[in-house]
Design a protein around this motif. Structure first.
Motif, PDB file in Angstrom:
ATOM      1  N   GLY A   1      48.783  26.907  31.474  1.00  0.00           N
ATOM      2  CA  GLY A   1      48.829  28.117  32.293  1.00  0.00           C
ATOM      3  C   GLY A   1      48.432  27.879  33.740  1.00  0.00           C
ATOM      4  O   GLY A   1      48.504  28.780  34.558  1.00  0.00           O
ATOM      5  N   THR A   2      48.017  26.663  34.077  1.00  0.00           N
ATOM      6  CA  THR A   2      47.620  26.326  35.447  1.00  0.00           C
ATOM      7  C   THR A   2      48.711  25.484  36.093  1.00  0.00           C
ATOM      8  O   THR A   2      49.013  24.390  35.624  1.00  0.00           O
ATOM      9  CB  THR A   2      46.294  25.538  35.456  1.00  0.00           C
ATOM     10  N   LEU A   3      49.293  26.019  37.179  1.00  0.00           N
ATOM     11  CA  LEU A   3      50.314  25.285  37.918  1.00  0.00           C
ATOM     12  C   LEU A   3      49.677  24.761  39.194  1.00  0.00           C
ATOM     13  O   LEU A   3      49.408  25.503  40.131  1.00  0.00           O
ATOM     14  CB  LEU A   3      51.517  26.175  38.233  1.00  0.00           C
TER      15      LEU A   3
ATOM     16  N   THR B   1      48.769  31.513  34.808  1.00  0.00           N
ATOM     17  CA  THR B   1      47.568  32.319  35.056  1.00  0.00           C
ATOM     18  C   THR B   1      46.844  31.862  36.319  1.00  0.00           C
ATOM     19  O   THR B   1      46.037  32.595  36.870  1.00  0.00           O
ATOM     20  CB  THR B   1      46.592  32.234  33.870  1.00  0.00           C
ATOM     21  N   ARG B   2      47.149  30.642  36.762  1.00  0.00           N
ATOM     22  CA  ARG B   2      46.525  30.109  37.977  1.00  0.00           C
ATOM     23  C   ARG B   2      47.569  29.280  38.716  1.00  0.00           C
ATOM     24  O   ARG B   2      48.191  28.395  38.140  1.00  0.00           O
ATOM     25  CB  ARG B   2      45.326  29.236  37.627  1.00  0.00           C
ATOM     26  N   LEU B   3      47.760  29.589  40.003  1.00  0.00           N
ATOM     27  CA  LEU B   3      48.712  28.851  40.839  1.00  0.00           C
ATOM     28  C   LEU B   3      47.974  28.303  42.049  1.00  0.00           C
ATOM     29  O   LEU B   3      47.342  29.047  42.782  1.00  0.00           O
ATOM     30  CB  LEU B   3      49.859  29.759  41.289  1.00  0.00           C
ATOM     31  N   ASP B   4      48.045  26.987  42.236  1.00  0.00           N
ATOM     32  CA  ASP B   4      47.406  26.327  43.375  1.00  0.00           C
ATOM     33  C   ASP B   4      48.477  25.588  44.171  1.00  0.00           C
ATOM     34  O   ASP B   4      49.048  24.612  43.703  1.00  0.00           O
ATOM     35  CB  ASP B   4      46.339  25.350  42.894  1.00  0.00           C
ATOM     36  N   VAL B   5      48.767  26.089  45.365  1.00  0.00           N
ATOM     37  CA  VAL B   5      49.717  25.440  46.277  1.00  0.00           C
ATOM     38  C   VAL B   5      49.010  25.072  47.575  1.00  0.00           C
ATOM     39  O   VAL B   5      49.626  24.989  48.628  1.00  0.00           O
ATOM     40  CB  VAL B   5      50.961  26.325  46.544  1.00  0.00           C
ATOM     41  N   SER B   6      47.722  24.832  47.492  1.00  0.00           N
ATOM     42  CA  SER B   6      46.932  24.505  48.678  1.00  0.00           C
ATOM     43  C   SER B   6      47.303  23.128  49.234  1.00  0.00           C
ATOM     44  O   SER B   6      47.940  22.321  48.558  1.00  0.00           O
ATOM     45  CB  SER B   6      45.441  24.543  48.337  1.00  0.00           C
TER      46      SER B   6
ATOM     47  N   ALA C   1      44.672  33.858  39.467  1.00  0.00           N
ATOM     48  CA  ALA C   1      44.123  33.063  40.567  1.00  0.00           C
ATOM     49  C   ALA C   1      45.277  32.495  41.390  1.00  0.00           C
ATOM     50  O   ALA C   1      46.155  31.825  40.850  1.00  0.00           O
ATOM     51  CB  ALA C   1      43.253  31.931  40.035  1.00  0.00           C
ATOM     52  N   PHE C   2      45.266  32.795  42.683  1.00  0.00           N
ATOM     53  CA  PHE C   2      46.305  32.300  43.594  1.00  0.00           C
ATOM     54  C   PHE C   2      45.595  31.595  44.742  1.00  0.00           C
ATOM     55  O   PHE C   2      44.863  32.204  45.502  1.00  0.00           O
ATOM     56  CB  PHE C   2      47.151  33.465  44.117  1.00  0.00           C
ATOM     57  N   VAL C   3      45.816  30.286  44.837  1.00  0.00           N
ATOM     58  CA  VAL C   3      45.137  29.463  45.840  1.00  0.00           C
ATOM     59  C   VAL C   3      46.203  28.856  46.750  1.00  0.00           C
ATOM     60  O   VAL C   3      47.070  28.121  46.286  1.00  0.00           O
ATOM     61  CB  VAL C   3      44.298  28.351  45.172  1.00  0.00           C
TER      62      VAL C   3
ATOM     63  N   GLN D   1      41.073  35.970  41.803  1.00  0.00           N
ATOM     64  CA  GLN D   1      40.778  35.025  42.873  1.00  0.00           C
ATOM     65  C   GLN D   1      41.993  34.910  43.778  1.00  0.00           C
ATOM     66  O   GLN D   1      43.107  34.689  43.314  1.00  0.00           O
ATOM     67  CB  GLN D   1      40.448  33.640  42.303  1.00  0.00           C
ATOM     68  N   LEU D   2      41.774  35.090  45.087  1.00  0.00           N
ATOM     69  CA  LEU D   2      42.816  34.931  46.088  1.00  0.00           C
ATOM     70  C   LEU D   2      42.219  34.120  47.226  1.00  0.00           C
ATOM     71  O   LEU D   2      41.238  34.541  47.836  1.00  0.00           O
ATOM     72  CB  LEU D   2      43.329  36.267  46.592  1.00  0.00           C
TER      73      LEU D   2
END
Length: 134
Positions: free
Chosen positions: A49-51, A85-90, A109-111, A131-132
């Protein structure tokens, strides 16, 4: 053209339309294996669920393949695929997020810090975010 002949290419199998060439620029031309890393990130997301697409030299607009993750089958057993459920494109150089980011209906959660985002679509705020980080 597919050298195997009868097996369709990934782009031909996509229900999400043409891919964002600017986003995948690093995938096609870079020798550090970024394309394989992105593919593995999609497969891990199907399981967890974590991309995590952090620090992948991604640029331009976040593509439909991310926003429509649930419409594709990345898991061996499609019925066991986890929603994002969690996307991190930082730590990339993304310039924009499409309104279709609202398709990530389970994203909590969107990072996206350390990008070149000028604005974010209102649809981002329709997600059940806990979380944003922009």
């Amino acid at each position: 053209k597919n050298p195997v002949g009868s097996i369709p290419t990934i782009s031909a199998m996509s229900r999400l339309g043409p891919r964002n060439a600017k986003f995948f620029r690093a995938v096609d031309s870079d020798a550090d294996g970024s394309g394989a890393k992105v593919g593995r990130a999609y497969q891990r997301c199907a399981e967890t669920g974590t991309l995590n697409l952090s620090n992948q030299k991604l640029s331009g607009i976040l593509p439909e393949s991310v926003c429509g993750f649930q419409d594709s089958s990345w898991a061996e057993k499609w019925w066991e695929q986890c929603p994002v459920t969690r996307l991190d494109v930082s730590l990339n150089t993304l310039e924009a997020l499409p309104p279709s980011v609202a398709n990530l209906v389970d994203c909590e959660a969107f990072v996206a810090y350390s990008n070149e985002l000028r604005e974010v679509p209102q649809e981002l705020f329709s997600l059940p975010l806990k979380q944003l980080n922009l």
